[in-house]
Design a protein around this motif. Structure first.
Motif, short mmCIF file in Angstrom:
data_model
loop_
_atom_site.label_atom_id
_atom_site.label_comp_id
_atom_site.label_asym_id
_atom_site.label_seq_id
_atom_site.Cartn_x
_atom_site.Cartn_y
_atom_site.Cartn_z
N VAL A 188 18.59 -20.17 8.36
CA VAL A 188 17.50 -18.89 8.07
C VAL A 188 18.43 -17.69 8.27
CG1 VAL A 188 15.35 -18.00 8.66
CG2 VAL A 188 15.78 -20.39 8.92
N LEU A 193 12.51 -13.64 5.74
CA LEU A 193 13.02 -14.57 6.05
C LEU A 193 13.50 -15.46 4.95
CD1 LEU A 193 11.06 -16.16 8.88
CD2 LEU A 193 12.94 -14.28 9.09
N ALA A 204 14.92 -19.14 3.99
CA ALA A 204 15.50 -20.37 4.74
C ALA A 204 16.12 -21.06 3.67
CB ALA A 204 14.24 -21.15 5.31
N LEU A 243 10.37 -20.27 12.16
CA LEU A 243 11.69 -20.66 11.19
C LEU A 243 11.81 -22.27 11.08
CD1 LEU A 243 14.59 -19.08 13.43
CD2 LEU A 243 13.17 -18.21 11.76
N SER A 282 11.66 -23.41 7.17
CA SER A 282 12.85 -24.53 6.70
C SER A 282 12.29 -25.55 6.10
CB SER A 282 13.75 -24.81 7.99
OG SER A 282 14.52 -23.63 8.34
#
Length: 134
Positions: free
Chosen positions: A111, A39, A41, A8, A12
């Motif tokens: 996220v 995902l 972000a 994550l 990010s």
């Protein structure tokens, strides 16, 4: 593959460096696959146009931070406006096909996990809802 803080954080950081202030990390191998899992972000200030997927449901699940999800009718009036936040017990939403929607980051380093049917179709082809300026 483990979805952990390290992953994550990495996605990010890429979102912060992107002019769009968001970044996907795809688990599907091709944009033509039947199921897209990724995902997303999103950083403060990212601009996701109000769009729809005429033939695809879409699901968002918050993994970190806070993300506002707003759905709209064809006339631009709001159907639902919810802030996803795991700490507050609002974990996700499912958006039925054909429903106009957008997301907005409410905290840095937010996220979400997204899942929807493939193949990929750009928003411009599915449609973008333009609201009159207030």
């Amino acid at each position: 593959m483990v979805i952990d803080t390290e992953l994550l954080d990495r996605v990010s950081e890429q979102a912060k460096e992107s002019p769009r202030l968001r970044m996907n990390y795809n688990f599907h191998q091709s944009l033509d696959e039947k199921c897209h899992r990724f995902l997303n972000a999103v950083e403060l200030g990212t601009d996701v146009p109000i769009h729809q997927h005429p033939t695809k449901d879409e699901t968002f699940v918050i993994l970190r931070g806070k993300v506002r999800v707003t759905t709209y009718r064809d006339d631009g009036s709001i159907i639902e406006d919810v802030v996803l936040c795991a700490e507050e017990g609002r974990y996700g939403v499912n958006i039925p096909k054909g429903v106009w929607h957008t997301i907005e980051a409410m905290e840095p380093d937010s996220v979400i996990f997204e899942c929807k049917e493939g193949p990929f179709v750009p928003h411009e082809l599915d449609g973008i809802l333009e609201l009159p300026k207030q």
